[in-house]
Design a protein around this motif. Structure first.
Motif, PDB file in Angstrom:
ATOM      1  N   ASP A 171      27.552  38.054 -17.850  1.00  0.00           N
ATOM      2  CA  ASP A 171      28.138  37.859 -19.162  1.00  0.00           C
ATOM      3  C   ASP A 171      29.109  38.982 -19.544  1.00  0.00           C
ATOM      4  O   ASP A 171      29.376  39.214 -20.729  1.00  0.00           O
ATOM      5  CB  ASP A 171      27.037  37.750 -20.231  1.00  0.00           C
ATOM      6  N   THR A 172      29.676  39.670 -18.563  1.00  0.00           N
ATOM      7  CA  THR A 172      30.570  40.791 -18.840  1.00  0.00           C
ATOM      8  C   THR A 172      31.844  40.364 -19.538  1.00  0.00           C
ATOM      9  O   THR A 172      32.468  41.162 -20.247  1.00  0.00           O
ATOM     10  CB  THR A 172      30.918  41.533 -17.551  1.00  0.00           C
ATOM     11  N   PHE A 187      20.044  24.375 -11.171  1.00  0.00           N
ATOM     12  CA  PHE A 187      19.763  25.546 -11.999  1.00  0.00           C
ATOM     13  C   PHE A 187      21.040  26.334 -12.255  1.00  0.00           C
ATOM     14  O   PHE A 187      21.300  26.809 -13.360  1.00  0.00           O
ATOM     15  CB  PHE A 187      18.736  26.456 -11.316  1.00  0.00           C
ATOM     16  N   LEU A 188      21.850  26.509 -11.206  1.00  0.00           N
ATOM     17  CA  LEU A 188      23.089  27.272 -11.333  1.00  0.00           C
ATOM     18  C   LEU A 188      24.053  26.588 -12.305  1.00  0.00           C
ATOM     19  O   LEU A 188      24.690  27.249 -13.136  1.00  0.00           O
ATOM     20  CB  LEU A 188      23.743  27.434  -9.958  1.00  0.00           C
ATOM     21  N   ARG A 189      24.143  25.261 -12.190  1.00  0.00           N
ATOM     22  CA  ARG A 189      25.042  24.526 -13.089  1.00  0.00           C
ATOM     23  C   ARG A 189      24.550  24.606 -14.533  1.00  0.00           C
ATOM     24  O   ARG A 189      25.341  24.766 -15.464  1.00  0.00           O
ATOM     25  CB  ARG A 189      25.140  23.059 -12.651  1.00  0.00           C
ATOM     26  N   ARG A 245      29.654  32.922  -8.538  1.00  0.00           N
ATOM     27  CA  ARG A 245      30.223  34.150  -7.975  1.00  0.00           C
ATOM     28  C   ARG A 245      29.286  35.335  -8.029  1.00  0.00           C
ATOM     29  O   ARG A 245      29.002  35.939  -7.015  1.00  0.00           O
ATOM     30  CB  ARG A 245      31.574  34.485  -8.623  1.00  0.00           C
ATOM     31  N   ARG A 246      28.786  35.730  -9.186  1.00  0.00           N
ATOM     32  CA  ARG A 246      27.865  36.859  -9.262  1.00  0.00           C
ATOM     33  C   ARG A 246      26.889  36.652 -10.421  1.00  0.00           C
ATOM     34  O   ARG A 246      27.192  35.951 -11.385  1.00  0.00           O
ATOM     35  CB  ARG A 246      28.608  38.181  -9.420  1.00  0.00           C
TER      36      ARG A 246
END
Length: 324
Positions: free
Chosen positions: A321-322, A296-298, A304-305
């Protein structure tokens, strides 16, 4: 205000205590067979510390049948050794059958291993005495437990051995020694040995690892029999997807913590047929942490955050998405 049966109205303090007691949260893992709370195990070798368990939480209800899965080094075997009384945790708390695993001395730990938990090793040779018959192997834990001796005790021992041989379908193997048994037969006898003293919990470490798939299916059926007919809580560490897929609950351990659980239940379709429905969940531990599946993360590029938003009925987790 109405009075109680003794004719005396309850005081304000009595009402306050009753209200506080009613509002008190249920104790974590109350009445469960196994309770691990923020369990930590640190090994030290050559002045290097390795954290095998990093605040692991686990609750197994009485009478449950659970599979523990995870990659090599995930911590599942360390957890099983602690539950079996073969290892001692570094911090946190763990209880099995009401026994505090951190508070026991050496003598209490020995008694715990004899009476509270049963254990089945992967290596069939470790489970049985080679010079004893199947019936003698099963009777050995009963004899080591001690207590009253004499004709009455011998009759009870024989009855227990016969009960287990019958329950596990190995009555015709009573007079055979391990060398005269197949690997599957040896494991069935090993399960009977582990069940001799009627433990609250039966633990098994890769019990089908040395067996072919057909024999492994029979061994798992033996565990199911122990769980269903004898009412024993069973926890199996396994890499075998067949075993993991046959239990109601599969708990995955990753990086020393429980990460996900798969729960299965049988549902009846409109045509009357039965099928197994399963759902995977991410585990929320006592510290409020979750381990999101790596895939899911990939897929979303999360690292990181992450941003977390609270909605009316759920929490939304999305990639940061900063910088975009």
């Amino acid at each position: 205000m109405t009075s109680d049966t003794a004719g005396v109205a309850p005081s304000y303090q009595d009402l306050q205590r009753a209200a506080l007691a009613a509002a008190e949260p249920v104790r974590y893992g109350a009445d469960a067979a196994i309770v691990c709370d923020r369990l930590v195990r640190i090994f030290t070798a050559d002045r290097v510390e390795v954290q095998a368990l990093q605040g692991l939480d686990l609750v197994v209800d009485r009478g449950d049948l659970v599979a523990l899965v995870g990659a090599s080094g995930s911590g599942k075997s360390t957890l099983l050794a602690i539950l079996a009384g073969l290892d001692v945790p570094t911090a946190g708390s763990a209880a099995v059958g009401g026994c505090d695993l951190l508070a026991m001395n050496a003598g209490e730990r020995l008694r715990y291993r004899r009476e509270v938990v049963g254990f089945v090793w992967q290596q069939t040779a470790r489970n049985l005495m080679p010079f004893l018959t199947s019936a003698q192997n099963i009777a050995l834990p009963l004899q080591l437990r001690g207590g009253r001796r004499g004709p009455g005790a011998k009759r009870r021992h024989r009855a227990r051995v016969a009960e287990l041989l019958e329950a596990l379908g190995i009555g015709d193997l009573a007079d055979r020694r391990p060398a005269e048994l197949s690997g599957g037969q040896q494991q069935r006898v090993a399960i009977a040995v582990a069940m001799a003293n009627d433990p609250a919990v039966l633990l098994a470490d890769e019990p089908t690892g040395e067996l072919d798939s057909e024999t492994a299916a029979g061994i798992f059926e033996a565990f199911r029999t122990v769980n269903r007919e004898l009412g024993t809580t069973v926890v199996i560490v396994t890499h075998d997807p067949m075993v993991a897929g046959e239990v109601r609950r599969t708990v995955a351990v990753r990086d020393g913590r429980t990460s996900t659980e798969v729960l299965r239940r049988t549902v009846t379709a409109e045509d009357g047929s039965e099928q197994v429905s399963e759902r995977e969940y991410v585990v929320l531990d006592r510290a409020g942490r979750v381990q999101l599946p790596p895939a899911f993360l990939r897929a979303l590029g999360m690292e990181r955050r992450v941003a977390v938003d609270l909605a009316a009925d759920h929490i939304a987790v999305r990639a940061d998405d900063t910088d975009r």
